[in-house]
Design a protein around this motif. Structure first.
Motif, PDB file in Angstrom:
ATOM      1  N   GLU A  44      36.232  41.455  32.153  1.00 54.42           N
ATOM      2  CA  GLU A  44      36.996  40.711  33.174  1.00 54.42           C
ATOM      3  C   GLU A  44      36.223  40.680  34.495  1.00 54.42           C
ATOM      4  O   GLU A  44      36.136  39.640  35.157  1.00 54.42           O
ATOM      5  N   ASP A  48      34.381  37.545  36.838  1.00 55.83           N
ATOM      6  CA  ASP A  48      35.149  37.289  38.060  1.00 55.83           C
ATOM      7  C   ASP A  48      34.223  37.117  39.266  1.00 55.83           C
ATOM      8  O   ASP A  48      33.554  38.069  39.687  1.00 55.83           O
ATOM      9  N   HIS A 102      43.765  42.089  43.287  1.00 56.50           N
ATOM     10  CA  HIS A 102      43.052  41.223  42.341  1.00 56.50           C
ATOM     11  C   HIS A 102      42.411  42.060  41.224  1.00 56.50           C
ATOM     12  O   HIS A 102      42.450  41.681  40.050  1.00 56.50           O
ATOM     13  N   LEU A 106      42.987  42.165  37.081  1.00 54.86           N
ATOM     14  CA  LEU A 106      41.962  42.152  36.021  1.00 54.86           C
ATOM     15  C   LEU A 106      42.233  43.268  34.999  1.00 54.86           C
ATOM     16  O   LEU A 106      42.031  43.081  33.797  1.00 54.86           O
TER      17      LEU A 106
END
Ligand code: HEM
Length: 138
Positions: A44, A48, A102, A106
């Motif tokens: 992830e 990102d 954030h 994830l």
């Protein structure tokens, strides 16, 4: 009637005890599952564009290993965490609440991909969130 009620209460109590005799770590699925979650989390991060730059130049194998240890420790798996403190490791990053939230998203994606039920996800996140103050704005 009283006997029946007592019997039902005893069963409920025993059931209650049984569900708490397991650790969060074993409920998550132990070492293998935690490794899977952490691997998914690293993927992830790799995809990102906001969080990946923080990890530029980082030793990802070390990150993986230390995070596995930490998750094992906070979920009652009996590991000792041998990494640096959360203050030390996140120093100089000036992590904001937005970036922190954030990153948690994830981790949620990673747990979703591993099929971790939401109540278990919440319990793990609650343990990790206790360290939030040690990471923000350092
Ligand atoms: C739930 C939140 C978090 C947890 C539990 C966590 C945990 C950890 C752990 C265990 C390590 C490895 C420590 C070591 O190597 O000794 C680490 C490293 C790191 N974390 Fe976090 N972290 C979190 C949030 C964040 C956020 C929000 C960022 C940035 C946006 C971040 C960026 C990093 C980076 C870049 C490293 C590698 C540092 C290096 O290469 O030395 N972390 N984190």
């Amino acid at each position: 009637m009283v006997k029946l009620l007592t019997g039902i209460c005893t069963l409920l109590l025993l059931n209650g005890c049984a569900s708490h005799s397991q650790t969060l770590y074993s409920e998550l699925g132990g070492k293998q599952k935690v490794e899977e979650i952490v691997n998914n989390f690293v993927t992830e991060i790799e995809y990102d564009p906001v969080i990946l730059p923080y990890f530029e130049g980082s030793d990802i194998d070390r990150f993986r290993a230390k995070l596995e240890e930490q998750i094992c420790m906070v979920s009652g798996g009996g590991c000792s965490y041998t990494g640096d403190t959360m203050e030390q490791v996140h120093a100089g990053m000036n992590i904001t609440e937005t970036h922190f939230n954030h990153t948690v998203d994830l981790l949620i994606n990673a747990m979703d991909k591993s099929g971790v039920p939401h109540p278990l996800q919440n319990r793990l996140l609650a343990e990790l969130a206790k360290m939030r103050g040690q990471m923000l704005y350092r």
